[in-house]
Enzyme design. Structure first.
Site, short mmCIF file in Angstrom:
data_model
loop_
_atom_site.label_atom_id
_atom_site.label_comp_id
_atom_site.label_asym_id
_atom_site.label_seq_id
_atom_site.Cartn_x
_atom_site.Cartn_y
_atom_site.Cartn_z
N LEU A 150 15.45 -42.00 -29.20
CA LEU A 150 15.31 -42.61 -27.79
C LEU A 150 16.63 -42.83 -27.15
O LEU A 150 17.43 -43.71 -27.33
CB LEU A 150 14.19 -43.58 -27.52
CG LEU A 150 13.08 -43.26 -28.13
CD1 LEU A 150 12.27 -44.69 -28.34
CD2 LEU A 150 12.03 -42.49 -27.39
N ASP A 151 16.52 -42.00 -25.94
CA ASP A 151 17.90 -42.41 -24.96
C ASP A 151 17.56 -43.58 -24.48
O ASP A 151 16.34 -44.00 -24.13
CB ASP A 151 18.02 -41.52 -23.98
CG ASP A 151 19.12 -41.59 -22.90
OD1 ASP A 151 20.19 -42.05 -23.24
OD2 ASP A 151 18.84 -41.68 -21.41
#
Length: 807
Positions: free
Chosen positions: A437-438
């Site tokens: 996940l960014d």
């Protein structure tokens, strides 16, 4: 020949581009044909074979949607020739506006002929088995059937009439298959019907003709149910629009509205094209596009999407794209194209069918020819067993098991605001064991806001915020924008004459800003700036009356009493003080906040903390991913390690990798994928994280509605800026993979049992058709359509977004 088709001008775009747009390439045009009867891979193979000719550059068949998209050289062939080629393969080309769904399927000529054939079959059964005394013998013909004389009775005549009425479509399709050298179900059934007639088995011939026709109708009905889900997407955009021209309203077809024209959208109406609100305001339901159930408030300057519903308020919308290029049009086209891509399961099935069918056909011939010689018994008995095995050789059920699952899953996702770009990605997303996940814009909102205000000296919180707002107003830094926005929200931002009182603004590169306010120089910037000005940050006085105003944590949660962000003041000879250097500032920074000090050259006025607030649903999403079987959830960010770890701990990820450059994010994703048995997915904004999205087994873009780049590049696009759709993608994909495996396994098991029982006489021709073909085809289709009932889970009410106001 039908003259209804859809052709474009010169075109060099990919085949999944919406029809109607032209390009500059002079030697290639694009044609889209609706071929409703092309509903399986075998049908698609025959169509592709018919279009394998000079001038055709590419052919994209989409059997589950009944569409063929091809690119061709208009100098070497034309639309009429290509349409004739498809119809010459036995498949009628429907109207260009058709969606391939037969609304009159059970009143069509084929259905009527099947019903009449079924009636003749029933008459024959009654005469032969229930009322044999009333069954007349008209004649006995010798030498017609090589198994013996052919008795022409009332029952046999009824059977022959059944074949004559219900059989022509089967024989016609079988002829096309033979001409195209395609060993498919049409050819096998045609051979079965003709062979049964030649050897004086009219009952078996009639049974095959009628039951197979019923099976074909029911299978088409099942396919139409899957196609209907796509039609529902197509129907989201209205066909007409109310255009304001020269002050008058005019209702015109949506495709005739030009970019830049103004549209009138009243309450209860759907927005006909993508556009920007120019006048009016109101609540717009965007759930058909984004899946977001809460209506979005729209005002002048806001974007709206075609297909969304204006629930309240009159809107005037300026069209920003033609109907063929609207967001919903691109979604429909990409969903349709996605159903034409083969998954791993489909490729396995195709390879298996290519081996299975010839082997069983050979077995059927051997059973009929060698059975009497090797095992004794009547030639008729063994011929019927061979004929039964020939029916079992048809691989229809497991060939369609994957495509209908894909079309059901992909269209269900689209209805819930998730665009999955193909069956391959649907399958892969259900297998991932790791999700990266960014941080910014994914786990966080991607928008900085003030979280804490700590007044110092004799100042109050509003005084600190007003001063900071005034000094920062001319700065272009994102932190400054957050402070100004908070000041305006709190009503302390200077305006009018007060705003002009700020003079001498100067940006101090890398440190902060300076400006004169009411004739006195004020600063706002990093702690190091104030250390350089000579302040002792370890001993900053506060008001003795408890004037410290507590803010909110970076996740937006309100503090319970005193905020954990700020320690309680200590007592000294002059009152109370805070140790900013060792306590307050490090504590704020440890929570992932940026600290801004405000003051003059002689006085510290306060501390303001700014942070990109964590999405309130982020922790629930991570927990939900773990519940769904994702072993490893990692956060990848270019932010500093301390901020990243504070946010990672708050949301509960398994691993935090910070201070990553774009190429290092790619390496991190590849490492996760290598360590994960089922591969890794990457979730980002679709643009800044493009390299990492491309490196992942499944790239998932956030908030893709209206963003061409995200829609075109991502494997999966979450149309709304809604992180809760991520677990839905994993859940739906996992269920789709399970459904595909179940369908294939059940189909193969049933076929294997029937194939084993047919030579032994345990399976009749009727059972082979009803169970092995019609029954299993309906079974796998019905099982696949259950994917349309999968709905996104919602986080508990306690996780609803909290008020993010600061002090």
């Amino acid at each position: 020949m039908s003259d209804s088709r859809e052709a474009d001008g010169p075109d060099d775009e990919p085949a999944d581009r919406p029809a109607g747009a032209a390009t500059d390439e002079p030697d290639e045009a694009r044609l889209r044909l609706t071929v409703p009867d092309m509903d399986c891979s075998s049908c698609a193979g025959k169509v592709e074979g018919a279009l394998d000719r000079e001038g055709v550059h590419s052919v994209d068949t989409r059997p589950t949607t009944g569409v063929v998209v091809l690119a061709y050289d208009p100098d070497l062939t034309d639309v009429e020739a290509l349409t004739a080629a498809v119809e010459g393969a036995g498949y009628a080309v429907a109207d260009a506006e058709s969606d391939g769904v037969a609304d009159d399927l059970f009143t069509s000529p084929r259905a009527i002929a099947t019903a009449v054939g079924g009636a003749f079959l029933a008459v024959g059964l009654v005469l032969e088995w229930l009322l044999p005394g009333l069954d007349p013998t008209f004649a006995t013909v010798g030498g017609v059937g090589f198994l013996g004389p052919w008795a022409v009775t009332g029952a046999s005549v009824a059977y022959l009439l059944a074949v004559a009425v219900a059989g022509p479509p089967i024989l016609r399709n079988g002829f096309y298959s033979l001409r195209g050298l395609s060993l498919d179900i049409d050819l096998l059934m045609s051979v079965g019907v003709v062979a049964a007639l030649l050897v004086d088995l009219p009952f078996e011939a009639a049974t095959l003709a009628v039951l197979f026709s019923v099976a074909e109708l029911l299978e088409r009905y099942s396919i139409d149910r899957a196609r209907t889900s796509l039609r529902e997407l197509m129907e989201l955009s209205p066909d007409e629009a109310v255009v304001i021209r020269d002050g008058d309203e005019e209702t015109v077809p949506a495709e005739r509205v030009a970019t830049g024209e103004r549209l009138a959208v009243r309450p209860g109406e759907r927005v006909p094209l993508d556009g920007v609100v120019r006048e009016g305001s109101g609540a717009v339901d965007e759930s058909p596009i984004t899946g977001e159930s809460v209506p979005a408030e729209k005002a002048p300057g806001d974007e709206v999407y075609a297909g969304s519903i204006n629930e309240a308020g009159y809107l005037e919308v300026e069209a920003t794209a033609p109907a063929s290029e609207s967001t919903i049009a691109r979604v429909v086209e990409l969903v349709e194209a996605a159903n034409g891509e083969e998954t791993r399961a489909e490729r396995f099935v195709d390879r298996f069918a290519a081996v299975y069918t010839p082997i069983v056909v050979v077995g059927a011939v051997a059973t009929a020819a060698l059975g009497p010689v090797l095992f004794g018994g009547g030639a008729e008995t063994w011929f019927v067993r061979g004929l039964t095995l020939l029916v079992v050789a048809c691989p229809c059920a497991f060939v369609i098991s994957t495509p209908v699952s894909v079309v059901s899953g992909v269209t269900a996702a689209a209805r819930n605001g998730v665009l999955i770009k193909g069956g391959e990605h649907l399958e892969a997303a259900g297998d991932v064991d790791a999700v990266a996940l960014d941080k910014t814009g994914t786990l966080t909102r991607g928008e900085l806001s003030v979280t804490d205000v700590v007044p110092l000296g004799d100042r109050g919180a509003d005084d600190v915020l007003a001063c900071a707002t005034a000094v920062e107003r001319r700065s272009e830094h994102p932190v400054a924008a957050a402070i100004v926005a908070r000041g305006e929200e709190a009503g302390v931002a200077p305006d009018g004459e007060d705003a002009t009182a700020v003079t001498g603004f100067e940006a101090l590169t890398g440190e902060g800003v300076r400006a004169d306010l009411d004739g006195e120089t004020h600063y706002a910037g990093k702690p190091s700036l104030f250390e350089e000005l000579g302040f002792d940050l370890s001993h900053a006085h506060v008001r003795p009356d408890g004037g410290v105003v507590r803010g909110r944590d970076a996740d937006g949660d309100a503090p319970d009493g005193a905020s954990a962000s700020v320690t309680e003041p200590e007592s000294c000879d002059h009152g109370q003080y805070l140790d900013l250097a060792s306590e307050t500032i490090p504590r704020l920074q440890a929570e992932g906040k940026t600290v801004v000090l405000v003051g003059t050259e002689t006085e510290l006025e306060g501390v303001i903390a700014v942070a990109d607030t964590v999405r309130p649903e982020a922790a629930w999403v991570v927990d939900r991913l773990h519940e769904l079987g994702v072993d490893r959830v990692a956060m990848l960010t270019g932010d500093n390690d301390r901020t990243a770890r504070a946010i990672g701990e708050r949301v509960g990820v398994d691993e935090v990798r910070a201070e990553l450059l774009p190429d290092e994010k790619v390496d991190a994703v590849r490492e996760l994928a290598a360590d994960a048995e089922g591969g890794a997915a990457m979730v980002g904004d679709g643009i800044n994280d493009a390299p990492a999205l491309a490196a992942a087994d499944v790239g998932i873009a956030m908030g893709a509605a209206g963003t061409d780049t995200a829609i075109e590049t991502a494997d999966v696009a979450l149309m709304a800026d809604d992180l809760t759709r991520l677990p839905y993608v994993v859940d739906l994909s996992s269920r789709a993979s399970s459904t595909i495996r179940t369908n294939i396994g059940a189909s193969l098991a049933v076929k294997a049992l029937l194939a084993a029982g047919a030579p032994l006489g345990y399976v009749s021709v009727a059972m082979a058709v009803v169970v092995g073909d019609m029954g299993m085809s309906l079974g796998v289709t019905g099982n696949a359509l259950r994917l349309g009932n999968v709905e996104p889970a919602e986080p508990p009410a306690a996780d609803a977004p909290a008020d993010e106001s600061g002090a």
